[in-house]
Design an enzyme around this catalytic site. Structure first.
Site, short mmCIF file in Angstrom:
data_model
loop_
_atom_site.label_atom_id
_atom_site.label_comp_id
_atom_site.label_asym_id
_atom_site.label_seq_id
_atom_site.Cartn_x
_atom_site.Cartn_y
_atom_site.Cartn_z
N PHE A 11 0.83 -1.21 0.00
CA PHE A 11 0.00 0.00 0.00
C PHE A 11 0.86 1.26 0.00
CE2 PHE A 11 -2.64 2.82 3.00
CZ PHE A 11 -3.26 3.48 1.95
N PRO A 41 23.79 -10.62 4.63
CA PRO A 41 24.21 -9.21 4.54
C PRO A 41 24.93 -8.88 3.23
CG PRO A 41 24.76 -10.12 6.69
CD PRO A 41 24.30 -11.27 5.84
N ASN A 73 8.86 -6.90 11.16
CA ASN A 73 9.05 -5.54 11.67
C ASN A 73 10.34 -5.35 12.46
OD1 ASN A 73 6.52 -5.06 10.57
ND2 ASN A 73 5.44 -5.33 12.51
N TYR A 123 1.71 -5.09 17.25
CA TYR A 123 2.18 -4.30 16.11
C TYR A 123 3.03 -3.12 16.59
CZ TYR A 123 2.12 -1.32 11.97
OH TYR A 123 2.50 -0.53 10.92
N LYS A 127 7.06 -2.76 15.86
CA LYS A 127 7.49 -1.60 15.07
C LYS A 127 8.48 -0.75 15.86
CE LYS A 127 6.43 -0.29 11.51
NZ LYS A 127 7.06 -0.52 10.18
#
Length: 298
Positions: A11, A41, A73, A123, A127
Site C-alpha cells: 500500500f 548481509p 518488523n 504491532y 514496530k
C-alpha cells in the site's frame, strides 16, 4: 537519485514509488525471489550498492500474529542494517514507523517525538523494536537512518484489513446488492470509540520524498512524525465515508464475541511540527478527499 524501495508492491510502497518516479528519481525494487528475511548481509549490500537512500516500507500488520510481526518488523530491518553497514558509501535508511509505537496519547493533545514510547499492541511493540534498531545504528555511526513515525494511513488502495478499507469494501458490495425498498442496509461493526490521526497515503509519499532529499546529516538519528496533526472520532470517520458513498446505510455497533474488545489506545494524535521544520513537509490533502478517493478506488 537512486532509491531502493523495500515493500514496493504494498500500500505505502506503491504510492512512494510513484511519487519518487514522478520526481525524476530512479526507483530500485527487489527482484523476484529475493527474500529479505533470509538474505545474507553480503547479498543485501550488493543489491543496494548504487543506492542514495533505502526506504523500508516492508513489514507485517494485517492478519499476522506477533511472531510474524517480529519477523517482518524487527528481523527484517536488522538484516537491512547489517547489509548496508558493509558498503563503503552508505545510503540513508528511511524506516517507516507507526504512531502505534507511542501507545496511549493524551486526550486533546498531539504526541511529540520526545514522548517515551509505551506501545500496547504487538504491532506497536514490534514496530518500535525495528525503529530502535535503525536509531541505534545511526547514533553509533554504523548506518545513517531516520524514522518516519506515521499516523493511520488512508486514501486510494487502503488495505481491506483496516477499518476504512473494510468499510469501503462492504459499501461497494452493498451498492451491488438490491435491498428492501426504503430500508437502509445495516453495517455491523465493533464499537467505534477511539480517536485517531489519519493522513493521506499520498502525503506520506511526499514526506518520504522530502526525507530522501534532505541533508542526511540533519535527519540521521531522528524520529519525525508524519500525520494530519488532528484526531477524528472513528464513528464520525465511518459516517463520513458512508455519506461519500451516498448509500442508505445504518451502522450497528456490537461487541465482539466474548465481550472483549481488543487492547488499544483511545486517543492518538501526532504533533507534526518537526516535519514542517526539518523536512518542509505538511499534509496537503483533506480527510474528505482521502475518503472520496478511497471509495472511488475500491
Amino acid at each position: 537519485m537512486n532509491i531502493v524501495v523495500l515493500g514496493a508492491s504494498g500500500f505505502l510502497g506503491t504510492h512512494i514509488c510513484r511519487a519518487l518516479t514522478e520526481a525524476g528519481d530512479r526507483v530500485i525494487t527487489l527482484p523476484a525471489g529475493f527474500d529479505l528475511v533470509t538474505a545474507g548481509p553480503e547479498r543485501i549490500a550488493a543489491f543496494a550498492a548504487e543506492a542514495d537512500a533505502v526506504v523500508n516500507a516492508a513489514g507485517r500488520a494485517w492478519k499476522a500474529d506477533e511472531p510474524q510481526m517480529h519477523t517482518g518488523n524487527v528481523e527484517l530491518p536488522l538484516r537491512v542494517i547489517r547489509g548496508l553497514a558493509l558498503l563503503d558509501r552508505r545510503p540513508t535508511l528511511v524506516q517507516l514507523g507507526s504512531s502505534h509505537e507511542y501507545g496511549p496519547g493524551t486526550s486533546g493533545a498531539g504526541t511529540h517525538e520526545s514522548t517515551d514510547p509505551a506501545p500496547v499492541t504487538p504491532y506497536g511493540r514490534t514496530k518500535l523494536l525495528g525503529a530502535r534498531a535503525v536509531l541505534d545504528a545511526a547514533r553509533d555511526g554504523a548506518q545513517p537512518g531516520v524514522v518516519l513515525r506515521i499516523a493511520n494511513v488512508c486514501g486510494p488502495g487502503t488495505p481491506p484489513g483496516s477499518l476504512l478499507g473494510s468499510v469501503a469494501g462492504r459499501l461497494v458490495r452493498l451498492a451491488g446488492e438490491p435491498g428492501p425498498a426504503g430500508a437502509p442496509a445495516e453495517l455491523r461493526l465493533p464499537p467505534l470509540h477511539a480517536w485517531r490521526d489519519f493522513v493521506d497515503v499520498r502525503d506520506v509519499a511526499d514526506a518520504v520524498l522530502c526525507t530522501v532529499r534532505a541533508d542526511a546529516a540533519e535527519v540521521a538519528g531522528q524520529v519525525i512524525n508524519i500525520g494530519s496533526g488532528a484526531a477524528v472520532h472513528t464513528r464520525d470517520l465511518v459516517t463520513r465515508l458512508i455519506a461519500v458513498s451516498g448509500l442508505p446505510v445504518r451502522v450497528v455497533e456490537e461487541a465482539p464475541a466474548g465481550g472483549q474488545s481488543r487492547v488499544d489506545t483511545e486517543w492518538q494524535q501526532l504533533d507534526v511540527s518537526r516535519a514542517a521544520k526539518v523536512l518542509g513537509w505538511e499534509p496537503r490533502r483533506s480527510l474528505d478527499q482521502s475518503l472520496r478517493d478511497l471509495l472511488a478506488a475500491a
